[in-house]
Design a protein around this motif. Structure first.
Motif, short mmCIF file in Angstrom:
data_model
loop_
_atom_site.label_atom_id
_atom_site.label_comp_id
_atom_site.label_asym_id
_atom_site.label_seq_id
_atom_site.Cartn_x
_atom_site.Cartn_y
_atom_site.Cartn_z
N VAL A 151 0.79 -1.08 -0.15
CA VAL A 151 -0.16 0.09 -0.07
C VAL A 151 0.94 1.31 -0.02
CG1 VAL A 151 -2.02 -1.12 1.26
CG2 VAL A 151 -0.24 0.02 2.66
N PRO A 152 0.37 2.27 -0.42
CA PRO A 152 1.31 3.41 -0.39
C PRO A 152 1.62 4.04 0.87
CG PRO A 152 -0.51 3.91 -2.01
CD PRO A 152 -0.95 2.38 -1.06
N GLY A 153 2.80 4.68 1.00
CA GLY A 153 3.51 4.88 2.38
C GLY A 153 4.92 4.60 2.48
N GLY A 154 5.25 3.79 1.33
CA GLY A 154 6.87 3.46 1.25
C GLY A 154 7.70 4.00 0.28
N VAL A 155 8.48 4.89 0.54
CA VAL A 155 9.15 5.59 -0.48
C VAL A 155 10.68 5.37 -0.38
CG1 VAL A 155 9.36 8.15 -1.60
CG2 VAL A 155 7.21 7.33 -0.30
N LEU A 156 11.40 5.48 -1.47
CA LEU A 156 12.62 5.22 -1.55
C LEU A 156 13.39 6.65 -1.55
CD1 LEU A 156 12.88 3.03 -4.97
CD2 LEU A 156 13.08 2.14 -2.50
N VAL A 157 14.64 6.48 -0.79
CA VAL A 157 15.54 7.44 -0.58
C VAL A 157 16.72 7.57 -1.61
CG1 VAL A 157 16.98 8.89 1.23
CG2 VAL A 157 14.99 7.65 1.75
N PHE A 158 16.98 8.64 -2.13
CA PHE A 158 18.07 8.62 -3.31
C PHE A 158 19.18 9.71 -2.80
CE2 PHE A 158 14.48 7.16 -5.62
CZ PHE A 158 14.71 6.14 -6.43
N ASN A 159 20.44 9.42 -3.14
CA ASN A 159 21.31 10.66 -3.00
C ASN A 159 21.49 11.49 -4.46
OD1 ASN A 159 22.88 9.00 -4.91
ND2 ASN A 159 24.58 8.36 -3.50
N ARG A 160 22.15 12.31 -4.24
CA ARG A 160 22.33 13.29 -5.54
C ARG A 160 22.85 12.71 -6.73
NH1 ARG A 160 26.43 17.09 -2.97
NH2 ARG A 160 28.49 16.22 -3.68
N GLU A 161 23.35 11.54 -6.63
CA GLU A 161 23.83 10.77 -7.80
C GLU A 161 22.73 10.02 -8.38
OE1 GLU A 161 27.28 8.83 -6.41
OE2 GLU A 161 28.61 10.65 -7.01
N GLY A 162 21.60 9.72 -7.71
CA GLY A 162 20.43 8.95 -7.98
C GLY A 162 20.48 7.36 -7.64
N LYS A 163 21.53 7.18 -6.74
CA LYS A 163 21.61 5.80 -6.03
C LYS A 163 20.70 5.93 -4.95
CE LYS A 163 24.91 3.06 -3.68
NZ LYS A 163 26.24 3.00 -2.99
N ILE A 164 20.11 4.44 -5.03
CA ILE A 164 19.22 4.35 -3.54
C ILE A 164 19.81 4.06 -2.34
CG2 ILE A 164 17.61 2.59 -2.71
CD1 ILE A 164 16.57 2.13 -5.72
N ILE A 165 19.49 4.93 -1.27
CA ILE A 165 20.47 4.86 -0.24
C ILE A 165 19.55 4.29 1.06
CG2 ILE A 165 22.34 6.23 -0.87
CD1 ILE A 165 21.07 8.17 0.78
#
Length: 194
Positions: A151-165
């Motif tokens: 369900v919505p509510g989980g969001v990915l975090v990216f650094n400024r290079e576009g890498k998932i961190i």
């Protein structure tokens, strides 16, 4: 011919002497400047400091994300929230639960964030897949040991290079509101969204 060669060598020596003299005059000028002004120190201009690209979410930043989610949820007038921050490997980095949150909120928030990491996209995409391709979600749930909450509510975090961190999951209100609060928290901590 011999005289011409001697003239050429003479010119070359004169040029070298001229260059040496210019260098010595500059050194003397700096020396005189130092004598007249003791605080004079010719220093090179330092290079501008570059902000290192974050390769992981620090505990301080994870807690800042959670604070941002709580601030946005208060601004929106949402029910008590529970927020989980996972690193890129799906390991718990931080969790906070507001007073008045019901039980199982940790598992729900973690499942939203884990699902986002597992598929490399926000949990809203998983929710959409559950409606159009339930067999896909059933298989995904089985291979993950039931860890994914689609369900919505989980969001990915990216650094400024576009890498998932990492990923953030929140629960407490409607899934759409949970997602909006998470997005505000991630952006407020200085991370990137896609």
């Amino acid at each position: 011919y011999g005289d011409h060669r001697d003239l050429h060598l003479c010119d070359r020596r004169q040029r070298q002497m001229c260059i040496r003299d210019r260098y010595q005059r500059r050194v003397r000028a700096h020396t005189n400047e130092r004598k007249m002004n003791p605080s004079f120190v010719p220093t090179p201009t330092p290079a501008p400091a570059l902000t290192p690209v974050e390769q992981e979410i620090s505990l301080a930043k994870a807690n800042r994300i959670i604070e941002g989610v709580f601030e946005k949820s208060a601004e929106m007038g949402l029910k008590p929230m529970s927020v989980v921050v996972l690193d890129a490997g799906g390991h718990l980095k931080a969790f906070q639960k507001q007073d008045g949150s019901s039980m199982l909120r940790f598992e729900i928030a973690q499942g939203k964030a884990f699902g986002a990491l597992a598929c490399g996209t926000g949990s809203r995409w998983l929710h959409d897949q559950a409606q159009t391709r339930p067999h896909f979600l059933e298989g995904l749930s089985n291979v993950s040991g039931g860890k994914i909450v689609a369900v919505p509510g989980g969001v990915l975090v990216f650094n400024r290079e576009g890498k998932i961190i990492g990923a953030v999951g929140a629960t407490g209100d409607t899934s759409d509101n949970d997602e909006a609060a998470v997005i505000a928290g991630i952006a407020g901590a200085g991370f990137w969204l896609k």
